[in-house]
Structures are given as C-alpha cells and as structure tokens.
Design a protein around this motif. Sequence first.
Motif, PDB file in Angstrom:
ATOM      1  N   LEU A   1       0.819  -1.211   0.000  1.00 67.02           N
ATOM      2  CA  LEU A   1       0.000   0.000   0.000  1.00 67.02           C
ATOM      3  C   LEU A   1       0.854   1.263   0.000  1.00 67.02           C
ATOM      4  O   LEU A   1       0.557   2.223  -0.717  1.00 67.02           O
ATOM      5  CB  LEU A   1      -0.952   0.000   1.199  1.00 67.02           C
ATOM      6  CG  LEU A   1      -2.097  -1.003   1.126  1.00 67.02           C
ATOM      7  CD1 LEU A   1      -2.896  -0.980   2.421  1.00 67.02           C
ATOM      8  CD2 LEU A   1      -2.993  -0.710  -0.061  1.00 67.02           C
ATOM      9  N   ILE A   2       1.920   1.261   0.791  1.00 67.78           N
ATOM     10  CA  ILE A   2       2.810   2.427   0.828  1.00 67.78           C
ATOM     11  C   ILE A   2       3.460   2.648  -0.528  1.00 67.78           C
ATOM     12  O   ILE A   2       3.540   3.778  -1.021  1.00 67.78           O
ATOM     13  CB  ILE A   2       3.875   2.263   1.941  1.00 67.78           C
ATOM     14  CG1 ILE A   2       3.224   2.404   3.314  1.00 67.78           C
ATOM     15  CG2 ILE A   2       5.010   3.263   1.761  1.00 67.78           C
ATOM     16  CD1 ILE A   2       4.146   2.044   4.468  1.00 67.78           C
ATOM     17  N   SER A   3       3.918   1.575  -1.171  1.00 63.91           N
ATOM     18  CA  SER A   3       4.601   1.737  -2.455  1.00 63.91           C
ATOM     19  C   SER A   3       3.639   2.177  -3.553  1.00 63.91           C
ATOM     20  O   SER A   3       4.016   2.952  -4.430  1.00 63.91           O
ATOM     21  CB  SER A   3       5.325   0.451  -2.843  1.00 63.91           C
ATOM     22  OG  SER A   3       4.415  -0.577  -3.148  1.00 63.91           O
ATOM     23  N   VAL A   4       2.397   1.716  -3.530  1.00 68.03           N
ATOM     24  CA  VAL A   4       1.421   2.148  -4.535  1.00 68.03           C
ATOM     25  C   VAL A   4       1.091   3.630  -4.357  1.00 68.03           C
ATOM     26  O   VAL A   4       1.015   4.377  -5.338  1.00 68.03           O
ATOM     27  CB  VAL A   4       0.149   1.274  -4.468  1.00 68.03           C
ATOM     28  CG1 VAL A   4      -0.981   1.872  -5.276  1.00 68.03           C
ATOM     29  CG2 VAL A   4       0.456  -0.133  -4.945  1.00 68.03           C
ATOM     30  N   VAL A   5       0.916   4.063  -3.123  1.00 63.85           N
ATOM     31  CA  VAL A   5       0.651   5.483  -2.875  1.00 63.85           C
ATOM     32  C   VAL A   5       1.860   6.325  -3.292  1.00 63.85           C
ATOM     33  O   VAL A   5       1.709   7.382  -3.925  1.00 63.85           O
ATOM     34  CB  VAL A   5       0.299   5.724  -1.389  1.00 63.85           C
ATOM     35  CG1 VAL A   5       0.294   7.205  -1.049  1.00 63.85           C
ATOM     36  CG2 VAL A   5      -1.043   5.086  -1.063  1.00 63.85           C
ATOM     37  N   ALA A   6       3.057   5.868  -2.973  1.00 62.15           N
ATOM     38  CA  ALA A   6       4.269   6.605  -3.352  1.00 62.15           C
ATOM     39  C   ALA A   6       4.432   6.647  -4.871  1.00 62.15           C
ATOM     40  O   ALA A   6       4.865   7.660  -5.427  1.00 62.15           O
ATOM     41  CB  ALA A   6       5.495   5.986  -2.697  1.00 62.15           C
TER      42      ALA A   6
ATOM     43  N   TRP B   1       8.753   4.343 -10.101  1.00 58.69           N
ATOM     44  CA  TRP B   1       9.829   3.462  -9.641  1.00 58.69           C
ATOM     45  C   TRP B   1       9.519   2.824  -8.289  1.00 58.69           C
ATOM     46  O   TRP B   1      10.118   1.829  -7.913  1.00 58.69           O
ATOM     47  CB  TRP B   1      11.156   4.224  -9.567  1.00 58.69           C
ATOM     48  CG  TRP B   1      11.781   4.374 -10.926  1.00 58.69           C
ATOM     49  CD1 TRP B   1      11.739   5.480 -11.725  1.00 58.69           C
ATOM     50  CD2 TRP B   1      12.507   3.383 -11.640  1.00 58.69           C
ATOM     51  NE1 TRP B   1      12.400   5.238 -12.891  1.00 58.69           N
ATOM     52  CE2 TRP B   1      12.893   3.953 -12.863  1.00 58.69           C
ATOM     53  CE3 TRP B   1      12.865   2.082 -11.365  1.00 58.69           C
ATOM     54  CZ2 TRP B   1      13.618   3.261 -13.817  1.00 58.69           C
ATOM     55  CZ3 TRP B   1      13.599   1.379 -12.312  1.00 58.69           C
ATOM     56  CH2 TRP B   1      13.962   1.959 -13.511  1.00 58.69           C
ATOM     57  N   TRP B   2       8.592   3.399  -7.541  1.00 57.08           N
ATOM     58  CA  TRP B   2       8.203   2.809  -6.252  1.00 57.08           C
ATOM     59  C   TRP B   2       7.555   1.449  -6.438  1.00 57.08           C
ATOM     60  O   TRP B   2       7.478   0.659  -5.500  1.00 57.08           O
ATOM     61  CB  TRP B   2       7.264   3.751  -5.495  1.00 57.08           C
ATOM     62  CG  TRP B   2       8.000   4.863  -4.815  1.00 57.08           C
ATOM     63  CD1 TRP B   2       8.165   6.124  -5.269  1.00 57.08           C
ATOM     64  CD2 TRP B   2       8.678   4.792  -3.568  1.00 57.08           C
ATOM     65  NE1 TRP B   2       8.908   6.855  -4.375  1.00 57.08           N
ATOM     66  CE2 TRP B   2       9.239   6.048  -3.309  1.00 57.08           C
ATOM     67  CE3 TRP B   2       8.870   3.776  -2.631  1.00 57.08           C
ATOM     68  CZ2 TRP B   2       9.969   6.327  -2.176  1.00 57.08           C
ATOM     69  CZ3 TRP B   2       9.601   4.060  -1.487  1.00 57.08           C
ATOM     70  CH2 TRP B   2      10.143   5.313  -1.274  1.00 57.08           C
ATOM     71  N   LEU B   3       7.071   1.161  -7.643  1.00 58.31           N
ATOM     72  CA  LEU B   3       6.451  -0.143  -7.897  1.00 58.31           C
ATOM     73  C   LEU B   3       7.480  -1.275  -7.873  1.00 58.31           C
ATOM     74  O   LEU B   3       7.114  -2.443  -7.772  1.00 58.31           O
ATOM     75  CB  LEU B   3       5.695  -0.122  -9.219  1.00 58.31           C
ATOM     76  CG  LEU B   3       4.483   0.819  -9.231  1.00 58.31           C
ATOM     77  CD1 LEU B   3       3.842   0.842 -10.610  1.00 58.31           C
ATOM     78  CD2 LEU B   3       3.480   0.410  -8.161  1.00 58.31           C
ATOM     79  N   VAL B   4       8.761  -0.931  -7.945  1.00 59.74           N
ATOM     80  CA  VAL B   4       9.807  -1.941  -7.768  1.00 59.74           C
ATOM     81  C   VAL B   4       9.702  -2.546  -6.368  1.00 59.74           C
ATOM     82  O   VAL B   4       9.880  -3.759  -6.189  1.00 59.74           O
ATOM     83  CB  VAL B   4      11.206  -1.322  -8.014  1.00 59.74           C
ATOM     84  CG1 VAL B   4      12.315  -2.294  -7.658  1.00 59.74           C
ATOM     85  CG2 VAL B   4      11.326  -0.866  -9.460  1.00 59.74           C
ATOM     86  N   LEU B   5       9.382  -1.724  -5.375  1.00 59.87           N
ATOM     87  CA  LEU B   5       9.186  -2.223  -4.014  1.00 59.87           C
ATOM     88  C   LEU B   5       8.017  -3.205  -3.971  1.00 59.87           C
ATOM     89  O   LEU B   5       8.089  -4.244  -3.304  1.00 59.87           O
ATOM     90  CB  LEU B   5       8.952  -1.069  -3.040  1.00 59.87           C
ATOM     91  CG  LEU B   5       8.683  -1.440  -1.579  1.00 59.87           C
ATOM     92  CD1 LEU B   5       9.858  -2.214  -0.990  1.00 59.87           C
ATOM     93  CD2 LEU B   5       8.390  -0.200  -0.764  1.00 59.87           C
TER      94      LEU B   5
END
Length: 80
Positions: free
Chosen positions: A25-30, A37-41
């Motif tokens: 959830l944090i990476s999708v919001v980021a 690039w946060w989708l790599v997380l």
Amino acid sequence: MPNLPRHQGWSIARVVPLLAGTLVLISVVAAAAWSGWWLVLTGFVGANLLLYGVAGWCPATLLLRRLGLPATAGCAVSRT
C-alpha cells in the motif's frame, strides 16, 4: 452475527502478510504521488511473498525470529 475466532497473539505467520500488505500500500501510494519506480518495491514484496509461500521463509522471517516471535500462534478458540 457469527462468533469469529480471536487470534492468539502475534506470530510470524500473521506478521509477514501484514507487513507485506502495508509495504504494498505504501509503495502504490508513493508511485501515484511521486514516481513509478516505487512499484519496484511492490515487486520485491511480491517475490518475497512467493518465497515465503513456497519455502516457508523470507528475509522478514529471519528478522522476526530474532525478535522472538513464534512461527505460529496457538489454536484460536471461538467464544460462544
């Protein structure tokens, strides 16, 4: 309303999906707010969940064991 069983404390089996869901959830919001690039997380978390499902461990389980969490909690007892 049916009586739902109560959990019997925190265990690795409960914390790993909780931690994974939080990080996704944090990476999708980021990713939506700043950079894709946060989708790599998100991919890394998904790979670790696959590893946890197949092998029964992931890097998070090693840390959680050192923190003293049990692998599984006791049986849940429903109260009537």
